[in-house]
Scaffold this active site. Sequence first.
Site, PDB file in Angstrom:
ATOM      1  CE  LYS A 193      -7.434 -41.965  -0.908  1.00 38.39           C
ATOM      2  NZ  LYS A 193      -7.154 -42.634   0.375  1.00 38.39           N
ATOM      3  CG  ASN A 194      -6.436 -39.406   2.163  1.00 35.93           C
ATOM      4  OD1 ASN A 194      -7.228 -40.309   1.878  1.00 35.93           O
ATOM      5  ND2 ASN A 194      -5.140 -39.519   2.022  1.00 35.93           N
ATOM      6  CB  CYS A 246      -3.538 -52.117   3.580  1.00 37.11           C
ATOM      7  SG  CYS A 246      -2.397 -50.763   3.776  1.00 37.11           S
ATOM      8  NE  ARG A 285      -2.022 -47.484   6.924  1.00 35.55           N
ATOM      9  CZ  ARG A 285      -2.685 -47.109   5.839  1.00 35.55           C
ATOM     10  NH1 ARG A 285      -2.640 -47.876   4.773  1.00 35.55           N
ATOM     11  NH2 ARG A 285      -3.441 -46.035   5.821  1.00 35.55           N
ATOM     12  CG  ASP A 298      -0.338 -40.495   0.994  1.00 32.25           C
ATOM     13  OD1 ASP A 298      -1.408 -39.997   1.404  1.00 32.25           O
ATOM     14  OD2 ASP A 298       0.174 -41.511   1.482  1.00 32.25           O
ATOM     15  NE  ARG A 308      -8.772 -48.261  -1.619  1.00 28.92           N
ATOM     16  CZ  ARG A 308      -8.371 -48.735  -0.450  1.00 28.92           C
ATOM     17  NH1 ARG A 308      -7.611 -49.810  -0.406  1.00 28.92           N
ATOM     18  NH2 ARG A 308      -8.701 -48.153   0.670  1.00 28.92           N
TER      19      ARG A 308
HETATM   20  C1  EPZ Z   1      -3.580 -41.417   6.461  1.00 34.11           C
HETATM   21  O1  EPZ Z   1      -3.562 -42.778   6.838  1.00 34.11           O
HETATM   22  C2  EPZ Z   1      -3.884 -41.405   4.972  1.00 34.11           C
HETATM   23  N1  EPZ Z   1      -5.198 -42.016   4.751  1.00 34.11           N
HETATM   24  C3  EPZ Z   1      -2.807 -42.174   4.214  1.00 34.11           C
HETATM   25  O2  EPZ Z   1      -3.089 -42.024   2.836  1.00 34.11           O
HETATM   26  C4  EPZ Z   1      -1.458 -41.511   4.507  1.00 34.11           C
HETATM   27  O3  EPZ Z   1      -0.443 -42.265   3.871  1.00 34.11           O
HETATM   28  C5  EPZ Z   1      -1.209 -41.489   6.019  1.00 34.11           C
HETATM   29  O4  EPZ Z   1      -2.297 -40.808   6.681  1.00 34.11           O
HETATM   30  C6  EPZ Z   1       0.079 -40.764   6.396  1.00 34.11           C
HETATM   31  O5  EPZ Z   1       0.029 -39.463   5.891  1.00 34.11           O
HETATM   32  C7  EPZ Z   1      -6.311 -41.296   5.011  1.00 34.11           C
HETATM   33  O6  EPZ Z   1      -6.251 -40.147   5.427  1.00 34.11           O
HETATM   34  C8  EPZ Z   1      -7.615 -41.970   4.733  1.00 34.11           C
HETATM   35  P1  EPZ Z   1      -1.492 -42.620  10.169  1.00 34.11           P
HETATM   36  P2  EPZ Z   1      -3.582 -43.175   8.400  1.00 34.11           P
HETATM   37  O7  EPZ Z   1      -2.430 -43.070  11.227  1.00 34.11           O
HETATM   38  O8  EPZ Z   1      -4.318 -42.171   9.180  1.00 34.11           O
HETATM   39  C9  EPZ Z   1       1.234 -45.456  12.760  1.00 34.11           C
HETATM   40  C10 EPZ Z   1      -3.440 -42.727   0.648  1.00 34.11           C
HETATM   41  O9  EPZ Z   1      -2.590 -43.122  -0.159  1.00 34.11           O
HETATM   42  N2  EPZ Z   1       0.056 -45.630  13.616  1.00 34.11           N
HETATM   43  O10 EPZ Z   1      -1.168 -41.167  10.063  1.00 34.11           O
HETATM   44  O11 EPZ Z   1      -4.003 -44.601   8.501  1.00 34.11           O
HETATM   45  C11 EPZ Z   1       1.053 -46.062  11.372  1.00 34.11           C
HETATM   46  O12 EPZ Z   1       1.391 -47.443  11.395  1.00 34.11           O
HETATM   47  C12 EPZ Z   1      -3.393 -43.215   2.074  1.00 34.11           C
HETATM   48  O13 EPZ Z   1      -4.354 -41.903   0.383  1.00 34.11           O
HETATM   49  C13 EPZ Z   1       0.156 -46.411  14.752  1.00 34.11           C
HETATM   50  O14 EPZ Z   1       1.215 -46.963  15.067  1.00 34.11           O
HETATM   51  O15 EPZ Z   1      -2.046 -43.079   8.754  1.00 34.11           O
HETATM   52  C14 EPZ Z   1       2.008 -45.254  10.532  1.00 34.11           C
HETATM   53  O16 EPZ Z   1       3.310 -45.786  10.689  1.00 34.11           O
HETATM   54  C15 EPZ Z   1      -2.376 -44.329   2.264  1.00 34.11           C
HETATM   55  N3  EPZ Z   1      -0.939 -46.576  15.546  1.00 34.11           N
HETATM   56  C16 EPZ Z   1       1.971 -43.867  11.179  1.00 34.11           C
HETATM   57  O17 EPZ Z   1       1.430 -44.060  12.494  1.00 34.11           O
HETATM   58  C17 EPZ Z   1      -2.139 -45.982  15.243  1.00 34.11           C
HETATM   59  O18 EPZ Z   1      -3.111 -46.153  16.015  1.00 34.11           O
HETATM   60  C18 EPZ Z   1       1.097 -42.872  10.450  1.00 34.11           C
HETATM   61  O19 EPZ Z   1      -0.164 -43.484  10.277  1.00 34.11           O
HETATM   62  C19 EPZ Z   1      -2.227 -45.195  14.075  1.00 34.11           C
HETATM   63  C20 EPZ Z   1      -1.116 -45.018  13.283  1.00 34.11           C
END
Ligand code: EPZ
Length: 422
Positions: free
Chosen positions: A22-23, A116, A121, A307, A399
Amino acid sequence: MDYLKIKGKSALNGTIKISGAKNASLPLIAMTILAKNSVVIKNLPSVADIKTLLKLLSNLGAECQFLDDGVIVDTSSMHETKATYDIVKTMRASILVLGPILARFGHCEVSLPGGCAIGQRPIDLHLKALEQMGANIQIKAGYIEATAPNGLNGCEIIFDKITVTGTANIVMAAALAKGETTIINAAREPEVVQLCEVLHASGVAIEGIGTAVLKIIGTDRSLLEIPEFSIIPDRIEAGTYLCAGAISRSQLTITNTEPNHLGAVIAKLEEMGFELDIEEKSITIHPTETIKPVKIVTQEYPAFPTDMQAQFMALATQAEGVSIIEERLFENRFMHVSELQRMGADISLNGHTATINGKNTLSGTDVMATDLRASSALVLAALIAEGETNVHRIYHLDRGYDSLEKKLQNVGVTVERLKEGL
Ligand code: EPZ
């Protein structure tokens, strides 16, 4: 709404074929916005989030033709550049269209995704990087209004935090920017690697693929000829089914998987006493008499993935001893704890750290899914609980897991998908 009725004390036996990731699919579908040709995507998982993103692209004027195991996306007739709230609110990963649309059209409006269940996020790092590339970003009435009338300019970007979709967004924006973009502290997840590899195969010069420093030389808004590609296997689905074999003390084989993407997960299963046979594209897990407790800290790839945190918490309830799980990425990713406690799990929380005092006898009952991976943890617990468990709100599960109940039925689990209230 549907729910799953699962009969406990299931022994699993047989083989589960892993679907596409998915990701990986989500950024690769967004990437088609950069193409001048129709893009053929194979091994696409049949999950709700993919359908949502394809619907979003269709709303923007793209044409999607579904194949047996994939889709052909033609964005040449795309005319809209506004991703509206009604779609974005259902899937925050819609933010992945921001970089490509802005890079190609010079303007884009995307509804702010909102938080979410697992956390606030934010997307501040995505927006800050695009501003550094020359975009003007305004937030108006819940929408991101981004403009870059003369296109984006390559520059050096240092991410304060490692962000998976942030890296993907900027890699795609940089692919059509003018000049070179260097991304420092880039995400190294396999899903980001595949995006970079496909862009590279489409003629974009990219160095450092798979490392924390990416160098991308943009085409200055020349669209890309993107060759057919097949989505990599879903490492989180694979890890989830390995945990299903582990928790039910079954011998289970997963095929069409990429063991190299599962290093940290395999290491933790072995630490807990499980023996795994690792082949090129398959893994077989063998039951162990005594499950050992474990200490887990979730971090970015290649460390232990957040995850897989909920799934290992369910497994840890069956370990003989005290396990510790620390969640370092998200502020609220313990929503499964209260549901597992209702089944009889002995778990205590202290901030971002959970202490699981195994071994617990779990009882089947009604439980509620709250987010994608929490729901898979409840399914795992239901496999070994006494009696029947009803897992409600499994739209969360749909999802990200392709045909979960069918895959479990095929290895001997008594599980039915039923309608609430009937
Ligand atoms: C991706 O989400 C995945 N989703 C998530 O999988 C996964 O849990 C996550 O990466 C971490 O591995 C997809 O790829 C579609 P991040 P993403 O930006 O990109 C902070 C699932 O279960 N952050 O890497 O949204 C954020 O709050 C889903 O399949 C900021 O502060 O995660 C978090 O603490 C859930 N500012 C950390 O970074 C930003 O602009 C990592 O978030 C962006 C992120």
